[in-house]
Design an enzyme around this catalytic site. Structure first.
Site, PDB file in Angstrom:
ATOM      1  CE  LYS A  33      -2.123   1.473   3.637  1.00  0.00           C
ATOM      2  NZ  LYS A  33      -3.012   1.628   4.817  1.00  0.00           N
ATOM      3  CG  LEU A  37       8.885  -2.825  -2.150  1.00  0.00           C
ATOM      4  CD1 LEU A  37       9.659  -3.814  -3.025  1.00  0.00           C
ATOM      5  CD2 LEU A  37       7.403  -3.134  -2.177  1.00  0.00           C
ATOM      6  N   GLY A  39       7.717  -2.765   4.667  1.00  0.00           N
ATOM      7  CA  GLY A  39       6.767  -2.762   5.777  1.00  0.00           C
ATOM      8  C   GLY A  39       7.228  -1.944   6.975  1.00  0.00           C
ATOM      9  CB  THR A 143      -1.628  -6.628   6.094  1.00  0.00           C
ATOM     10  OG1 THR A 143      -2.433  -7.550   6.846  1.00  0.00           O
ATOM     11  CG2 THR A 143      -2.007  -6.725   4.627  1.00  0.00           C
ATOM     12  N   GLY A 144       0.891  -7.213   8.498  1.00  0.00           N
ATOM     13  CA  GLY A 144       1.576  -6.692   9.674  1.00  0.00           C
ATOM     14  C   GLY A 144       0.677  -6.088  10.723  1.00  0.00           C
ATOM     15  N   GLY A 182       7.386  -2.072  27.753  1.00  0.00           N
ATOM     16  CA  GLY A 182       7.724  -3.207  26.913  1.00  0.00           C
ATOM     17  C   GLY A 182       8.903  -2.905  26.010  1.00  0.00           C
ATOM     18  CB  ALA A 321      11.088  -8.784  11.832  1.00  0.00           C
ATOM     19  CG  HIS A 445      40.184 -16.271  26.665  1.00  0.00           C
ATOM     20  ND1 HIS A 445      39.301 -15.812  27.621  1.00  0.00           N
ATOM     21  CD2 HIS A 445      41.398 -15.748  26.985  1.00  0.00           C
ATOM     22  CE1 HIS A 445      39.959 -15.055  28.489  1.00  0.00           C
ATOM     23  NE2 HIS A 445      41.250 -15.001  28.118  1.00  0.00           N
TER      24      HIS A 445
END
Length: 467
Positions: A33, A37, A39, A143-144, A182, A321, A445
């Site tokens: 939309k 690209l 998202g 669509t997330g 959060g 993701a 190490h």
């Protein structure tokens, strides 16, 4: 135009699904939309937030840590405009990379809002109002999600903001009032705290990052408090008002008293909700769950409509993701006739503060609730030679193992590069390794990952060497 697969949404789940479909010989289209690209993750989520986290950490170290390394700076300043500009350059490079991958894999890209006319036909409405119809045997909904809001607290996107606006402010806040303890809120809160803002966190639960191991939340709160962040735990937000450039947030304390916090910005970070608006799901008989607006799917991530799948944030499970990417791959391979599998217990979670927080598998609370007998081994980074050399002494690695078989059941860590180190735990648990298996593997190490080995030694008859 006819395709084998149409993917709606070009976030990590969608573009990975499209690429895997194309790799498997399926004629594939992707519908997006927005005009870029990637998202939420690439545009207003994972990638831009990490760019700002890194920039703010560089500044914080220059201001507070460089002197101990013998590096003296004078008149240190922040060019916040440049910081935001660099963030956008990182975003642009990543989104253009996705465009390249679409071309490389011969995936057709359709920009516009995609909605179902029927289960095989997608109507793409472009920004100019024109429409195109495309058809496919299979459709993948990817669509997330979008930021959740509190119904009684309007978001004006100027003073009361979401994570999207917090990534593109024109100034460093003087006092950021953060609603939600959060992952998203704490990452962005720590960005501005490092840059000099006063940050006050209001959290309804009695601890931060409440879905993770309790010990991780306590340690992270301790570290962020040293950074100057204030925490109001067990507080219930009741409202917010904006007057000019000041936001007043009202809340109830655990004792039922009233409290007001005043700041120049209020960031609402109370989770995310599935983005299913405008999909036309009602046209094919799909309804969403009321809480979170999630789409119901079966074990193959197929909806009740045959040939229509859903992945990522629009279905149940953690909104991550990399979970969406795994699901995109899984659905592509199912459509191609393969039999893939995802172990959701082994999808790690990460908080990209500094120190970073990462975990995989079961928490102690979950093991206790399930009645599983377990043993624990822990190792603090203050005992790590590598961490002492870099000055990253906060945090620990904790390993939970079955009391009888010694199989690793969960790993929880907070410390430097924990986001990268958790991969060792994922590999170990994928192949059902025991704590002793890891303890007998050679670890270079000095490295941070030695803490993982030491924690496994501690879980194996308390055999840790360096504590």
């Amino acid at each position: 135009m006819q395709y084998d697969v149409i993917v709606i949404g070009s976030g990590p789940g969608g573009y990975v699904a499209a690429i895997r479909c194309a790799q498997l010989g399926l004629k594939t289209a992707i519908v997006e939309k927005y005009n870029t690209l990637g998202g939420t993750c690439l545009n207003v989520g994972c990638i831009p937030s990490k760019a700002l986290l890194d920039s703010s950490e560089h500044y914080h170290n220059a201001a507070h840590a460089f002197k101990t390394h013998g590096i003296n700076l004078e008149n240190l300043t922040i060019d916040f405009g440049q910081m935001i500009k660099r963030k956008q350059q990182v975003v642009d490079a990543n989104t253009s990379g996705i465009s390249y991958l679409m071309k490389k894999n011969k995936i057709d890209t359709h920009f516009g809002v995609g909605s179902f006319k029927d289960k095989n036909t997608i109507v793409v409405k472009k920004s100019d109002g024109t429409t195109t119809e495309i058809t496919a045997k299979n459709v993948i909904i990817a669509t997330g999600s979008k930021p959740s809001a509190l119904p009684f607290l309007p978001i004006d996107k100027k003073r009361v903001i979401t994570s999207t606006e917090a990534l593109s402010l024109s100034e460093v806040p003087k006092h950021l009032v953060l609603i939600g303890g959060g992952v998203i809120g704490l990452e962005l809160g720590s960005v501005y705290a490092r840059l000099g803002a006063k940050v006050s966190v209001i959290e309804f639960m009695d601890g931060i990052i409440p879905t993770m191991d309790k010990g991780l939340g306590r340690e992270l709160q301790k570290v962020l408090t040293k950074l100057g962040m204030e925490f109001y735990l067990g507080h219930k937000v009741t409202g917010a008002t904006v007057k000019g450039k000041e936001v007043t947030v009202s809340c109830d304390t655990p004792k039922g008293e009233k409290l007001e916090l005043k700041g120049d910005y209020c960031l609402v970070a109370v989770g995310r909700i599935a983005y299913t608006d405008g999909l036309g799901l009602e046209n094919i008989g799909i309804t969403v769950e009321e809480r979170g607006r999630k789409i119901t799917v079966d074990e193959h991530l197929e909806t009740k409509v045959k040939g229509v799948y859903a992945i990522g944030d629009v279905i149940k499970g953690a909104m991550l993701a990399h979970k969406a990417e795994d699901e995109g791959t899984l659905v592509a391979e199912i459509i191609a006739g393969q039999k893939p599998h995802i172990d959701y217990n082994l999808i790690p979670g990460v908080v990209y503060t500094w120190p970073e927080v990462a975990a995989v598998g079961q928490t102690e609370e979950q093991l206790k609730a399930a009645g599983v007998k377990y043993k624990t081994g822990s190792f603090p980074f203050k005992a790590s030679g590598r961490a002492r050399a870099s000055g990253d002494l906060d945090g620990f690695v904790k390993v939970l193992a079955d009391a009888t078989t010694d199989e690793i059941l969960g790993v929880h860590m907070i410390g430097p590069r924990a986001a990268d180190m958790i991969a060792e735990a994922v590999v170990a648990m994928e192949y059902r390794a025991s704590a002793e298996d890891i303890s007998r593997m050679s670890h270079a190490h000095p490295t941070y990952t030695e803490a993982m080995r030491e924690a496994c030694l501690a879980a194996t008859e308390n055999r840790a060497i360096h504590i």
